[in-house]
Design a protein around this motif. Structure first.
Motif, PDB file in Angstrom:
ATOM      1  N   UNK A  67     -42.687  49.773 -18.428  1.00  0.00           N
ATOM      2  CA  UNK A  67     -44.071  50.194 -18.204  1.00  0.00           C
ATOM      3  C   UNK A  67     -44.145  51.327 -17.188  1.00  0.00           C
ATOM      4  N   UNK A  68     -43.491  51.169 -16.052  1.00  0.00           N
ATOM      5  CA  UNK A  68     -43.597  52.158 -14.975  1.00  0.00           C
ATOM      6  C   UNK A  68     -42.986  53.486 -15.394  1.00  0.00           C
ATOM      7  N   UNK A  69     -41.834  53.458 -16.053  1.00  0.00           N
ATOM      8  CA  UNK A  69     -41.210  54.714 -16.470  1.00  0.00           C
ATOM      9  C   UNK A  69     -41.962  55.368 -17.615  1.00  0.00           C
ATOM     10  N   UNK A  70     -42.857  54.622 -18.258  1.00  0.00           N
ATOM     11  CA  UNK A  70     -43.652  55.186 -19.349  1.00  0.00           C
ATOM     12  C   UNK A  70     -44.981  55.751 -18.910  1.00  0.00           C
ATOM     13  N   UNK A  71     -45.316  55.625 -17.609  1.00  0.00           N
ATOM     14  CA  UNK A  71     -46.585  56.121 -17.093  1.00  0.00           C
ATOM     15  C   UNK A  71     -46.366  57.349 -16.219  1.00  0.00           C
ATOM     16  N   UNK A  72     -47.273  58.329 -16.267  1.00  0.00           N
ATOM     17  CA  UNK A  72     -47.170  59.492 -15.363  1.00  0.00           C
ATOM     18  C   UNK A  72     -47.327  59.046 -13.912  1.00  0.00           C
ATOM     19  N   UNK A  73     -46.620  59.716 -13.010  1.00  0.00           N
ATOM     20  CA  UNK A  73     -46.683  59.369 -11.594  1.00  0.00           C
ATOM     21  C   UNK A  73     -48.093  59.524 -11.044  1.00  0.00           C
ATOM     22  N   UNK A  74     -48.794  60.573 -11.476  1.00  0.00           N
ATOM     23  CA  UNK A  74     -50.147  60.801 -10.980  1.00  0.00           C
ATOM     24  C   UNK A  74     -51.076  59.663 -11.380  1.00  0.00           C
ATOM     25  N   UNK A  75     -50.898  59.134 -12.582  1.00  0.00           N
ATOM     26  CA  UNK A  75     -51.733  58.030 -13.040  1.00  0.00           C
ATOM     27  C   UNK A  75     -51.483  56.783 -12.200  1.00  0.00           C
ATOM     28  N   UNK A  76     -50.236  56.538 -11.845  1.00  0.00           N
ATOM     29  CA  UNK A  76     -49.909  55.394 -10.998  1.00  0.00           C
ATOM     30  C   UNK A  76     -50.569  55.540  -9.630  1.00  0.00           C
ATOM     31  N   UNK A  77     -50.557  56.758  -9.093  1.00  0.00           N
ATOM     32  CA  UNK A  77     -51.209  56.999  -7.799  1.00  0.00           C
ATOM     33  C   UNK A  77     -52.699  56.722  -7.886  1.00  0.00           C
ATOM     34  N   UNK A  78     -53.338  57.204  -8.959  1.00  0.00           N
ATOM     35  CA  UNK A  78     -54.767  56.966  -9.139  1.00  0.00           C
ATOM     36  C   UNK A  78     -55.068  55.465  -9.242  1.00  0.00           C
ATOM     37  N   UNK A  79     -54.267  54.749 -10.023  1.00  0.00           N
ATOM     38  CA  UNK A  79     -54.507  53.315 -10.210  1.00  0.00           C
ATOM     39  C   UNK A  79     -54.398  52.573  -8.881  1.00  0.00           C
ATOM     40  N   UNK A 104     -56.319  53.319   2.369  1.00  0.00           N
ATOM     41  CA  UNK A 104     -55.564  54.301   3.166  1.00  0.00           C
ATOM     42  C   UNK A 104     -54.609  55.123   2.295  1.00  0.00           C
ATOM     43  N   UNK A 105     -54.690  56.449   2.434  1.00  0.00           N
ATOM     44  CA  UNK A 105     -53.872  57.320   1.600  1.00  0.00           C
ATOM     45  C   UNK A 105     -52.389  57.132   1.832  1.00  0.00           C
ATOM     46  N   UNK A 106     -51.978  56.915   3.093  1.00  0.00           N
ATOM     47  CA  UNK A 106     -50.554  56.736   3.374  1.00  0.00           C
ATOM     48  C   UNK A 106     -50.038  55.457   2.730  1.00  0.00           C
ATOM     49  N   UNK A 107     -50.822  54.386   2.817  1.00  0.00           N
ATOM     50  CA  UNK A 107     -50.404  53.125   2.210  1.00  0.00           C
ATOM     51  C   UNK A 107     -50.353  53.246   0.690  1.00  0.00           C
ATOM     52  N   UNK A 108     -51.361  53.919   0.117  1.00  0.00           N
ATOM     53  CA  UNK A 108     -51.359  54.123  -1.332  1.00  0.00           C
ATOM     54  C   UNK A 108     -50.144  54.930  -1.772  1.00  0.00           C
ATOM     55  N   UNK A 109     -49.812  55.966  -0.995  1.00  0.00           N
ATOM     56  CA  UNK A 109     -48.652  56.776  -1.332  1.00  0.00           C
ATOM     57  C   UNK A 109     -47.354  56.004  -1.221  1.00  0.00           C
ATOM     58  N   UNK A 110     -47.230  55.197  -0.172  1.00  0.00           N
ATOM     59  CA  UNK A 110     -46.025  54.390   0.004  1.00  0.00           C
ATOM     60  C   UNK A 110     -45.842  53.420  -1.158  1.00  0.00           C
ATOM     61  N   UNK A 111     -46.939  52.757  -1.552  1.00  0.00           N
ATOM     62  CA  UNK A 111     -46.855  51.804  -2.660  1.00  0.00           C
ATOM     63  C   UNK A 111     -46.522  52.517  -3.971  1.00  0.00           C
ATOM     64  N   UNK A 112     -47.166  53.671  -4.208  1.00  0.00           N
ATOM     65  CA  UNK A 112     -46.931  54.403  -5.457  1.00  0.00           C
ATOM     66  C   UNK A 112     -45.482  54.861  -5.561  1.00  0.00           C
ATOM     67  N   UNK A 113     -44.959  55.415  -4.479  1.00  0.00           N
ATOM     68  CA  UNK A 113     -43.565  55.879  -4.501  1.00  0.00           C
ATOM     69  C   UNK A 113     -42.615  54.696  -4.621  1.00  0.00           C
ATOM     70  N   UNK A 114     -42.943  53.594  -3.944  1.00  0.00           N
ATOM     71  CA  UNK A 114     -42.101  52.400  -4.038  1.00  0.00           C
ATOM     72  C   UNK A 114     -42.056  51.864  -5.466  1.00  0.00           C
ATOM     73  N   UNK A 115     -43.209  51.858  -6.127  1.00  0.00           N
ATOM     74  CA  UNK A 115     -43.271  51.336  -7.492  1.00  0.00           C
ATOM     75  C   UNK A 115     -42.479  52.223  -8.458  1.00  0.00           C
ATOM     76  N   UNK A 116     -42.670  53.539  -8.353  1.00  0.00           N
ATOM     77  CA  UNK A 116     -41.984  54.440  -9.283  1.00  0.00           C
ATOM     78  C   UNK A 116     -40.488  54.548  -8.984  1.00  0.00           C
TER      79      UNK A 116
END
Length: 240
Positions: A67-79, A104-116
């Protein structure tokens, strides 16, 4: 682009944006590093699940990486960003507050990068584990090593030796992915370049400066990774 004006705009003079851009670069490194560390933890658990004999865990890890590798990174950040904001807004009345709550943008970014990066690390570490010679593991077992000691002294070091080049690519991807976090308002490098270009109406100067900083960070990261690879490869190459 006038060369003198370029260095005045992105320099460290009274009207220069140099410190602002370097501050954005520091935020970029921080969020990428935090995301990568958590991503490696996720990847370790995911790889363990895939190589284990537990079918349900392996199926969950397969679904996650697919699922994660099939989604664009930007979409994951938005979600993550807007989903987190929706959850915080829903929870606010419980604490006597109301209105829209920004995640919080920093927390969202950390989670998004961690997930991808976690999805990528899962496959990289799984491949590194499969590349370890079964004979070495059997030899360690024959020497009486318990599972924990065997993992710490044999499996983990050899897995990382095989996975290190690909893990370097995952880190570089995470570093560049952080540029997408400007959509959350996080004051990282790309966001600061956008603010500077809008304030001065010199977009090319700021984006060129941002490109140079990104290139410098990636180049230094590549040199560090290559040094670690050479250190890990000691004893593998026959000396002439």
């Amino acid at each position: 682009m006038n060369q003198l004006n370029f260095f005045q705009v992105v320099g460290f003079g009274p009207n220069g944006w140099g410190l602002t851009l370097l501050g954005g670069a520091a935020v970029t490194l921080a969020v990428a590093l935090c995301g990568m560390l958590f991503g490696m933890l996720i990847g370790t658990l995911g790889a363990w699940a895939k190589v284990s004999n537990c079918r349900p865990l392996a199926s969950i890890a397969d679904a996650y990486t697919t699922v994660i590798r099939g989604l664009p990174d930007l979409l994951i950040i938005y979600i993550i960003y807007f989903g987190g904001s929706a959850v915080l807004t829903w929870l606010q009345p419980l604490f006597g507050s109301s209105g829209f709550a920004n995640f919080p943008g920093f927390l969202a970014g950390t989670i998004a990068i961690a997930v991808t990066s976690g999805a990528q690390s899962t496959e990289v570490l799984r491949g590194g584990f499969n590349a370890v010679s079964k004979g070495e593991i059997e030899a360690a077992r024959a020497c009486g090593m318990r599972r924990g000691l065997r993992f710490r002294r044999i499996v983990a070091p050899l897995t990382m030796r095989h996975a290190l080049p690909a893990m370097g690519n995952v880190w570089l991807s995470a570093l560049k992915e952080s540029s997408l976090l400007s959509v959350t308002g996080l004051a990282e490098l790309m966001r600061q370049a956008q603010v500077g270009s809008g304030s001065t109406r010199l977009p090319f100067d700021f984006y060129a400066a941002a490109a140079l900083i990104y290139f410098a960070m990636c180049a230094l990261s590549t040199l560090a990774i290559q040094r670690v690879e050479r250190n890990q490869a000691r004893g593998l190459t026959a000396r002439v």
